[in-house]
Design an enzyme around this catalytic site. Structure first.
Site, PDB file in Angstrom:
ATOM      1  N   ILE A   6       0.829  -1.199   0.000  1.00 55.38           N
ATOM      2  CA  ILE A   6       0.000   0.000   0.000  1.00 55.38           C
ATOM      3  C   ILE A   6       0.864   1.250   0.000  1.00 55.38           C
ATOM      4  CG2 ILE A   6      -0.249  -0.158   2.522  1.00 55.38           C
ATOM      5  CD1 ILE A   6      -3.030   1.212   2.130  1.00 55.38           C
ATOM      6  N   ASN A  85      -2.897   3.989  -2.989  1.00 50.93           N
ATOM      7  CA  ASN A  85      -3.627   4.908  -2.121  1.00 50.93           C
ATOM      8  C   ASN A  85      -3.017   6.304  -2.076  1.00 50.93           C
ATOM      9  OD1 ASN A  85      -5.295   5.687   0.404  1.00 50.93           O
ATOM     10  ND2 ASN A  85      -3.184   5.835   1.125  1.00 50.93           N
ATOM     11  N   TYR A 152      -5.500  17.332 -10.171  1.00 44.67           N
ATOM     12  CA  TYR A 152      -6.047  16.208  -9.402  1.00 44.67           C
ATOM     13  C   TYR A 152      -7.153  15.496 -10.182  1.00 44.67           C
ATOM     14  CZ  TYR A 152      -7.965  13.709  -5.335  1.00 44.67           C
ATOM     15  OH  TYR A 152      -8.404  12.736  -4.470  1.00 44.67           O
ATOM     16  N   LYS A 156      -7.050  11.537 -11.522  1.00 45.45           N
ATOM     17  CA  LYS A 156      -8.025  10.527 -11.094  1.00 45.45           C
ATOM     18  C   LYS A 156      -8.816   9.985 -12.281  1.00 45.45           C
ATOM     19  CE  LYS A 156      -6.888  10.513  -6.800  1.00 45.45           C
ATOM     20  NZ  LYS A 156      -6.157   9.350  -6.259  1.00 45.45           N
ATOM     21  N   VAL A 187     -13.534  11.791   3.028  1.00 44.71           N
ATOM     22  CA  VAL A 187     -12.983  11.178   4.242  1.00 44.71           C
ATOM     23  C   VAL A 187     -12.219  12.225   5.048  1.00 44.71           C
ATOM     24  CG1 VAL A 187     -11.601   9.267   5.149  1.00 44.71           C
ATOM     25  CG2 VAL A 187     -12.783   9.021   2.949  1.00 44.71           C
ATOM     26  N   THR A 189      -9.431  13.445   6.426  1.00 49.36           N
ATOM     27  CA  THR A 189      -7.985  13.256   6.373  1.00 49.36           C
ATOM     28  C   THR A 189      -7.293  14.614   6.239  1.00 49.36           C
ATOM     29  OG1 THR A 189      -7.983  13.071   3.962  1.00 49.36           O
ATOM     30  CG2 THR A 189      -8.294  11.027   5.220  1.00 49.36           C
TER      31      THR A 189
END
Length: 252
Positions: A6, A85, A152, A156, A187, A189
């Site tokens: 990961i 990730n 970004y 993606k 999320v 983060t």
């Protein structure tokens, strides 16, 4: 032993995934620039095994050699999974105003590195008969344009298309590598904190993300990791699927 590789596992969603994998007794290889000392200490008390590899994924020329070292000994491996990730939201700025070096680093980390990692993983494990999986942590930004997120969003979208292409390519392989791309939702983060700190000039929709946090609508990394691993280990994703955890049906 189930083996996982990961990237970006030192904090946030990546660290939450690693903790849960270690509790399951998996062997985990974490690739990130900095080591999480707390996570390393926790791993000593868990059933699984954690190996940390210090590496800056913007330096894509060394990724293949790194993967060769990690995957050098397949003996005793029940399954092997790569989770792409690691990611960065910066630069948050309109295209035309971004520094070239910032654009390049963003695309290297968010798109080129996952592509090279996936290529190396498939090359090294294609003949292995056990279960092999690649999971890309994507974003709704890969399907919806956000002003100020040009780099970004582009990365993606590229990650999602890479997933679809590999999914088609692997269909006729005798020992196929399974692949999916998963958007985890919003999320709580460090990336969300960076988004909320952006100026309205650079990111006109910053107010929406501030509101999500104020209204308690951010998902915890722990809950997100639990749902992702449950679906992954239940083989709930189709080959080459681009999925969203917010709408993915749970597996009983």
């Amino acid at each position: 032993m189930d083996t996982y590789i990961i990237t970006g596992g030192s904090k946030g969603l990546g660290a939450a995934i690693i903790r849960q994998l270690l509790e399951q007794g998996a062997a985990v290889h974490c690739i990130s620039r900095s080591e999480n000392e707390t996570l390393r200490q926790e791993a000593l008390r868990m059933e699984g095994q954690l190996t940390f590899h210090a590496y800056d994924l913007a330096q894509t020329e060394g990724i293949d050699s790194l993967m060769e070292r990690i995957l050098a000994k397949p003996d005793g491996v029940a399954s092997v999974t790569l989770i792409n990730n690691a990611g960065m939201i910066e630069p948050i700025v309109s295209i035309g105003r971004a520094a070239p070096d910032d654009l390049q680093r963003s695309l290297q980390v968010n798109l080129v590195a996952p592509a090279v990692l996936t290529n190396s993983f498939i090359r090294l494990t294609q003949a292995w008969p056990m279960v092999k999986r690649v999971v890309g942590i994507s974003s709704g930004a890969g399907r919806k344009p956000y002003p100020g997120w040009g780099a970004y969003c582009t990365a993606k979208a590229g990650l999602d298309m890479l997933t679809r292409c590999v999914g088609v390519e692997q269909l006729k392989q005798p020992h196929p590598v399974l692949i999916c791309s998963v958007a985890p939702g919003v999320v709580d983060t460090d990336m969300q904190r960076e988004i909320r700190a952006a100026s309205e000039e650079d990111f006109p929709q910053v107010g929406r993300f501030v509101q999500l946090q104020e209204q308690g609508e951010l998902r915890s990394p722990e809950d997100t990791a639990k749902q992702l691993l449950h679906l992954l280990q239940a083989n709930a994703f189709e080959q080459g699927e681009v999925a969203d955890l917010r709408t993915k049906e749970p597996v009983s």
